[in-house]
Design an enzyme around this catalytic site. Structure first.
Site, mmCIF file in Angstrom:
data_model
loop_
_atom_site.group_PDB
_atom_site.id
_atom_site.type_symbol
_atom_site.label_atom_id
_atom_site.label_comp_id
_atom_site.label_asym_id
_atom_site.label_seq_id
_atom_site.Cartn_x
_atom_site.Cartn_y
_atom_site.Cartn_z
ATOM 1 C CE1 TYR A 185 -3.732 2.493 0.580
ATOM 2 C CE2 TYR A 185 -2.284 3.402 2.260
ATOM 3 C CZ TYR A 185 -3.407 3.507 1.455
ATOM 4 O OH TYR A 185 -4.194 4.636 1.527
ATOM 5 C CE LYS A 189 -3.524 5.119 -1.912
ATOM 6 N NZ LYS A 189 -4.538 5.789 -2.753
HETATM 7 N N1 LIG Z 1 -9.279 6.346 5.004
HETATM 8 C C1 LIG Z 1 -8.036 6.728 5.197
HETATM 9 O O1 LIG Z 1 -7.543 6.784 6.339
HETATM 10 C C2 LIG Z 1 -7.164 7.119 4.033
HETATM 11 C C3 LIG Z 1 -5.972 7.805 4.284
HETATM 12 C C4 LIG Z 1 -5.165 8.160 3.202
HETATM 13 C C5 LIG Z 1 -5.551 7.861 1.917
HETATM 14 N N2 LIG Z 1 -6.726 7.187 1.706
HETATM 15 C C6 LIG Z 1 -7.102 6.902 0.316
HETATM 16 O O2 LIG Z 1 -8.330 7.539 0.030
HETATM 17 C C7 LIG Z 1 -9.072 6.751 -0.922
HETATM 18 C C8 LIG Z 1 -10.444 6.426 -0.345
HETATM 19 O O3 LIG Z 1 -10.277 5.774 0.908
HETATM 20 P P1 LIG Z 1 -11.510 5.227 1.766
HETATM 21 O O4 LIG Z 1 -11.080 5.173 3.165
HETATM 22 O O5 LIG Z 1 -12.746 5.968 1.394
HETATM 23 O O6 LIG Z 1 -11.547 3.731 1.238
HETATM 24 P P2 LIG Z 1 -12.751 2.803 0.786
HETATM 25 O O7 LIG Z 1 -12.246 1.425 0.787
HETATM 26 O O8 LIG Z 1 -13.943 3.128 1.618
HETATM 27 O O9 LIG Z 1 -13.033 3.293 -0.686
HETATM 28 C C9 LIG Z 1 -12.324 2.840 -1.788
HETATM 29 C C10 LIG Z 1 -13.174 3.072 -2.989
HETATM 30 O O10 LIG Z 1 -12.515 2.598 -4.150
HETATM 31 C C11 LIG Z 1 -13.410 1.763 -4.878
HETATM 32 N N3 LIG Z 1 -12.657 0.787 -5.661
HETATM 33 C C12 LIG Z 1 -11.846 -0.207 -5.195
HETATM 34 N N4 LIG Z 1 -11.338 -0.904 -6.222
HETATM 35 C C13 LIG Z 1 -11.821 -0.322 -7.358
HETATM 36 C C14 LIG Z 1 -11.646 -0.583 -8.744
HETATM 37 N N5 LIG Z 1 -10.868 -1.604 -9.186
HETATM 38 N N6 LIG Z 1 -12.291 0.206 -9.634
HETATM 39 C C15 LIG Z 1 -13.087 1.222 -9.212
HETATM 40 N N7 LIG Z 1 -13.292 1.517 -7.909
HETATM 41 C C16 LIG Z 1 -12.661 0.753 -7.002
HETATM 42 C C17 LIG Z 1 -14.282 1.126 -3.819
HETATM 43 O O11 LIG Z 1 -15.461 0.596 -4.355
HETATM 44 C C18 LIG Z 1 -14.506 2.320 -2.920
HETATM 45 O O12 LIG Z 1 -15.517 3.150 -3.421
HETATM 46 C C19 LIG Z 1 -8.207 5.535 -1.209
HETATM 47 O O13 LIG Z 1 -7.409 5.774 -2.357
HETATM 48 C C20 LIG Z 1 -7.325 5.435 0.026
HETATM 49 O O14 LIG Z 1 -6.134 4.747 -0.240
HETATM 50 C C21 LIG Z 1 -7.546 6.817 2.731
#
Ligand SMILES: NC(=O)c1ccc[n+]([C@@H]2O[C@H](COP(=O)([O-])OP(=O)(O)OC[C@H]3O[C@@H](n4cnc5c(N)ncnc54)[C@H](O)[C@@H]3O)[C@@H](O)[C@H]2O)c1
Length: 252
Positions: free
Chosen positions: A157, A161
């Site tokens: 991961y 990123k």
């Molecule tokens: N939540 C956190 O703490 C955090 C921190 C830093 C970065 N992020 C990043 O922010 C983004 C959203 O995070 P989140 O917490 O809402 O995660 P989440 O798992 O709730 O959402 C991920 C989204 O991506 C979609 N997805 C996954 N695989 C896919 C594919 N092959 N094609 C299309 N859509 C796809 C899922 O359906 C979902 O809507 C991610 O990129 C995550 O890495 C999250």
């Protein structure tokens, strides 16, 4: 309304933080393509936006597929005539288990890279001709604060990123001539719904709070303003940058 007449695609827009981006962009007047592999969730968000008098539609997409990402861009242009903003938010995060790198099998590694890095490449490739023709566009890539802290037991991961940051900088150089801005955001640990139950222990949440200048949990809404700014004309001379939004945990 800062995004009136703009058209935005939000990948992973049906769930978690992506849902907040979809709603936030629509509230500022953008017409939103809520693109997600979870089509039902995308439909719910599009319906929610419409109930709030916004404009949106749901489009199914697997960001690892050249055909599906092209269809996402084509469908958006068919519906709304243009694409001003791409938020590359879809990612594998909450579905991944933390483990020593020696226990990550190569298939899992490849899958993380396919969604979290190649997905950005394919979505960008699909929208680029439209933005180039418009002589303007905004690409916003969602990286992660784990890159700044070197979070252990999450090697695939964190590596993916970090790839998002390299992608942002190199792409910004290439598409500057097309007047396309490319920037990244590094969110801190965000209580996004999906990662709330089971994934984070109360101790982990407390630990994160203590590391911040603002000693509280981070929520999706904390990230929306930055995405709106990077989508708007106010950020037209900003490109190739990484904006850290984490309540003052990391300061480099
Ligand atoms: N939540 C956190 O703490 C955090 C921190 C830093 C970065 N992020 C990043 O922010 C983004 C959203 O995070 P989140 O917490 O809402 O995660 P989440 O798992 O709730 O959402 C991920 C989204 O991506 C979609 N997805 C996954 N695989 C896919 C594919 N092959 N094609 C299309 N859509 C796809 C899922 O359906 C979902 O809507 C991610 O990129 C995550 O890495 C999250």
């Amino acid at each position: 309304m800062r995004l009136k007449d703009k058209v935005a695609i939000v990948t992973g827009g049906g769930v978690g933080i992506g849902r907040a981006y979809s709603l936030g962009l629509a509230k500022e007047g953008a017409r939103v393509a809520v693109a997600d592999i979870q089509e039902d969730e995308a439909r719910k968000v599009a319906a929610e936006i419409k109930r709030l008098d916004g404009e949106a539609f749901a489009v199914p997409v697997d960001v690892t597929s050249p055909e599906k990402t092209q269809a996402m861009a084509d469908e958006t242009v068919k519906r709304y005539g243009r694409i001003d903003v791409l938020v590359n938010n879809a990612g594998l995060y909450t579905v991944l288990k933390k483990k020593p790198f020696t226990e990550i099998d190569p298939e899992e590694w490849d899958r993380v890279m396919a969604v979290n890095v190649k997905g950005l490449f394919l979505c960008t490739k699909a929208v680029h001709p439209v933005m180039k023709k418009q002589k303007k566009g905004k690409i916003i890539n969602i990286s992660s604060g784990t890159v700044l802290g070197g979070t252990p037991y999450f090697l695939h991961y964190v590596s993916s990123k970090a790839g998002v940051i390299g992608f942002t900088r190199a792409l910004a150089r290439e598409v500057g001539a097309d007047n396309i801005c490319v920037n990244a955001i590094t969110p801190g640990l965000t209580i996004s719904g999906s990662n709330q139950e089971g994934v984070l222990t109360p101790e982990q949440r407390e630990d994160r709070r203590k590391r911040r200048s603002f000693q509280r949990d981070q929520y999706p809404q904390d990230l929306v303003g930055t995405v709106i700014f990077l989508s708007s004309d106010d950020s037209d001379f900003i490109t190739g940058q990484v904006i850290n939004v984490d309540g003052g945990a990391n300061m480099h």
